[in-house]
Design a protein around this motif. Structure first.
Motif, mmCIF file in Angstrom:
data_model
loop_
_atom_site.group_PDB
_atom_site.id
_atom_site.type_symbol
_atom_site.label_atom_id
_atom_site.label_comp_id
_atom_site.label_asym_id
_atom_site.label_seq_id
_atom_site.Cartn_x
_atom_site.Cartn_y
_atom_site.Cartn_z
ATOM 1 N N ARG A 176 0.688 -0.826 -0.015
ATOM 2 C CA ARG A 176 -0.374 -0.066 0.064
ATOM 3 C C ARG A 176 1.394 1.596 -0.253
ATOM 4 O O ARG A 176 0.482 2.092 -0.776
ATOM 5 C CB ARG A 176 -0.776 -0.082 1.540
ATOM 6 N N CYS A 177 1.697 1.582 0.796
ATOM 7 C CA CYS A 177 3.100 2.619 1.356
ATOM 8 C C CYS A 177 3.356 2.100 -0.470
ATOM 9 O O CYS A 177 3.775 4.113 -0.943
ATOM 10 C CB CYS A 177 4.204 2.275 1.577
ATOM 11 N N VAL A 178 3.755 1.561 -1.091
ATOM 12 C CA VAL A 178 4.325 1.716 -2.447
ATOM 13 C C VAL A 178 3.285 2.138 -3.928
ATOM 14 O O VAL A 178 3.880 3.166 -4.310
ATOM 15 C CB VAL A 178 4.743 0.339 -3.236
ATOM 16 N N LEU A 179 2.249 1.613 -3.571
ATOM 17 C CA LEU A 179 1.245 2.370 -4.210
ATOM 18 C C LEU A 179 1.303 3.843 -4.204
ATOM 19 O O LEU A 179 0.806 4.097 -5.396
ATOM 20 C CB LEU A 179 -0.164 0.919 -4.308
ATOM 21 N N ILE A 180 0.150 3.874 -3.237
ATOM 22 C CA ILE A 180 -0.133 5.181 -2.419
ATOM 23 C C ILE A 180 1.517 6.348 -2.783
ATOM 24 O O ILE A 180 1.308 7.674 -3.536
ATOM 25 C CB ILE A 180 0.412 5.528 -1.331
ATOM 26 N N GLY A 181 3.159 6.053 -2.390
ATOM 27 C CA GLY A 181 3.857 6.158 -2.920
ATOM 28 C C GLY A 181 3.901 7.077 -4.697
ATOM 29 O O GLY A 181 4.432 8.145 -4.896
ATOM 30 N N PHE A 182 3.806 6.309 -5.615
ATOM 31 C CA PHE A 182 4.305 5.613 -6.724
ATOM 32 C C PHE A 182 2.605 6.532 -7.274
ATOM 33 O O PHE A 182 2.901 8.121 -8.158
ATOM 34 C CB PHE A 182 3.468 4.595 -6.914
ATOM 35 N N LEU A 183 1.542 6.863 -6.746
ATOM 36 C CA LEU A 183 0.632 7.348 -7.112
ATOM 37 C C LEU A 183 0.591 9.156 -6.576
ATOM 38 O O LEU A 183 0.441 9.707 -7.770
ATOM 39 C CB LEU A 183 -1.168 7.104 -6.726
ATOM 40 N N SER A 184 1.193 9.365 -5.563
ATOM 41 C CA SER A 184 1.568 10.853 -5.234
ATOM 42 C C SER A 184 2.700 11.525 -6.436
ATOM 43 O O SER A 184 2.711 12.556 -6.912
ATOM 44 C CB SER A 184 2.168 10.294 -4.066
ATOM 45 N N LEU A 185 3.652 10.355 -7.044
ATOM 46 C CA LEU A 185 4.546 11.201 -7.768
ATOM 47 C C LEU A 185 3.388 11.614 -9.298
ATOM 48 O O LEU A 185 4.317 12.070 -9.952
ATOM 49 C CB LEU A 185 5.404 9.874 -7.982
ATOM 50 N N LEU A 186 2.767 10.092 -9.324
ATOM 51 C CA LEU A 186 2.202 10.400 -10.823
ATOM 52 C C LEU A 186 1.266 11.377 -10.458
ATOM 53 O O LEU A 186 1.523 12.503 -11.914
ATOM 54 C CB LEU A 186 1.107 9.394 -10.930
ATOM 55 N N ASP A 187 0.555 12.128 -9.269
ATOM 56 C CA ASP A 187 0.016 13.404 -9.414
ATOM 57 C C ASP A 187 0.920 14.384 -9.137
ATOM 58 O O ASP A 187 0.681 15.831 -10.406
ATOM 59 C CB ASP A 187 -0.379 12.837 -7.497
ATOM 60 N N ASN A 188 2.106 14.069 -8.792
ATOM 61 C CA ASN A 188 2.640 15.804 -8.658
ATOM 62 C C ASN A 188 3.340 15.860 -10.777
ATOM 63 O O ASN A 188 3.492 16.770 -11.211
ATOM 64 C CB ASN A 188 3.851 15.461 -8.056
ATOM 65 N N VAL A 189 3.642 14.630 -11.422
ATOM 66 C CA VAL A 189 3.895 15.076 -12.361
ATOM 67 C C VAL A 189 2.885 15.000 -13.032
ATOM 68 O O VAL A 189 3.122 16.071 -13.921
ATOM 69 C CB VAL A 189 4.429 13.206 -12.846
ATOM 70 N N ILE A 190 1.128 14.906 -13.004
ATOM 71 C CA ILE A 190 0.593 15.477 -13.670
ATOM 72 C C ILE A 190 0.311 17.136 -13.874
ATOM 73 O O ILE A 190 0.224 17.319 -14.513
ATOM 74 C CB ILE A 190 -0.732 15.181 -13.427
ATOM 75 N N VAL A 191 0.591 16.941 -12.369
ATOM 76 C CA VAL A 191 -0.187 18.887 -12.330
ATOM 77 C C VAL A 191 1.727 19.644 -12.355
ATOM 78 O O VAL A 191 1.496 20.907 -13.065
ATOM 79 C CB VAL A 191 0.017 19.350 -10.501
ATOM 80 N N ILE A 192 2.442 19.548 -12.396
ATOM 81 C CA ILE A 192 4.338 20.155 -13.108
ATOM 82 C C ILE A 192 4.040 20.510 -14.508
ATOM 83 O O ILE A 192 4.232 20.715 -15.091
ATOM 84 C CB ILE A 192 4.865 19.200 -12.347
ATOM 85 N N ALA A 193 3.728 18.905 -14.856
ATOM 86 C CA ALA A 193 2.650 18.987 -16.465
ATOM 87 C C ALA A 193 2.191 20.190 -17.197
ATOM 88 O O ALA A 193 1.971 20.761 -17.666
ATOM 89 C CB ALA A 193 2.534 17.754 -17.402
ATOM 90 N N MET A 194 1.355 20.332 -15.873
ATOM 91 C CA MET A 194 0.196 21.075 -16.395
ATOM 92 C C MET A 194 0.307 22.539 -16.382
ATOM 93 O O MET A 194 -0.026 23.282 -17.052
ATOM 94 C CB MET A 194 -1.160 20.767 -16.113
ATOM 95 N N GLU A 195 1.045 22.922 -15.051
ATOM 96 C CA GLU A 195 1.821 24.585 -15.176
ATOM 97 C C GLU A 195 2.607 24.640 -16.207
ATOM 98 O O GLU A 195 3.065 25.454 -16.879
ATOM 99 C CB GLU A 195 2.747 24.420 -13.756
#
Length: 163
Positions: free
Chosen positions: A99-118
């Motif tokens: 669960r920690c690995v999955l949530i960490g990976f999805l946190s990375l994905l979330d940040n990449v999406i926000v930075i890419a949109m900016e």
């Protein structure tokens, strides 16, 4: 699994998130992405539509408190809340580490999406890579712990030996 998360519970989680975001503003020492975690948790135990709608709500709440461009976190949390519902059907995550690995990976994905949109909008990137690299393990570990505690509260273990 549908219908496990009730609307009153969602309102309570939104209130908890609002208080957390108010007490610990964005460049905080905690680096816990609580809106992401709650959007994933609701998506995990509900339908894709409910996960997406809750992702919008939690993301927009985060946008308001972080004073970022309205809709960036809303969009990323919508995608991840929607995807959380499908991940629950494909993955069985019984261990804390998974669960920690999955949530960490999805946190990375979330940040990449926000930075890419900016970047695509030609806006200055408000969240640096250093903050992202700190946020990923913190959100993964604390999110995994909160996920496990919240599961124990919502779904207590039954002792069937005494039947």
């Amino acid at each position: 699994m549908n219908g496990i998360i009730r609307n009153s519970e969602i309102v309570a989680l939104l209130a908890i998130t609002a208080v957390f975001e108010f007490l610990f503003p964005t460049p905080s020492a905690l680096y816990l992405d609580l809106p992401l975690f709650f959007a994933l948790y609701i998506g995990w135990y509900s339908s894709p539509a409910k996960g997406a709608v809750c992702g919008i709500a939690f993301g927009l709440l985060q946008d308001v408190f972080s004073r970022s461009y309205l809709g960036l976190n809303g969009t990323s949390k919508t995608l991840l809340g929607f995807g959380g519902s499908y991940l629950s059907k494909w993955l069985v995550l019984e261990s804390f580490l998974a669960r920690c690995v999955l949530i960490g990976f999805l946190s990375l994905l979330d940040n990449v999406i926000v930075i890419a949109m900016e970047f695509l909008l030609g806006q200055p990137i408000q969240q640096g890579w250093l903050r992202t690299l700190i946020e990923i393990p913190v959100t993964g570990i604390l999110g995994g712990g909160i996920f496990q505690i919240y599961d124990r509260v919502k779904f207590p273990h039954k002792d069937f030996r005494r039947l």
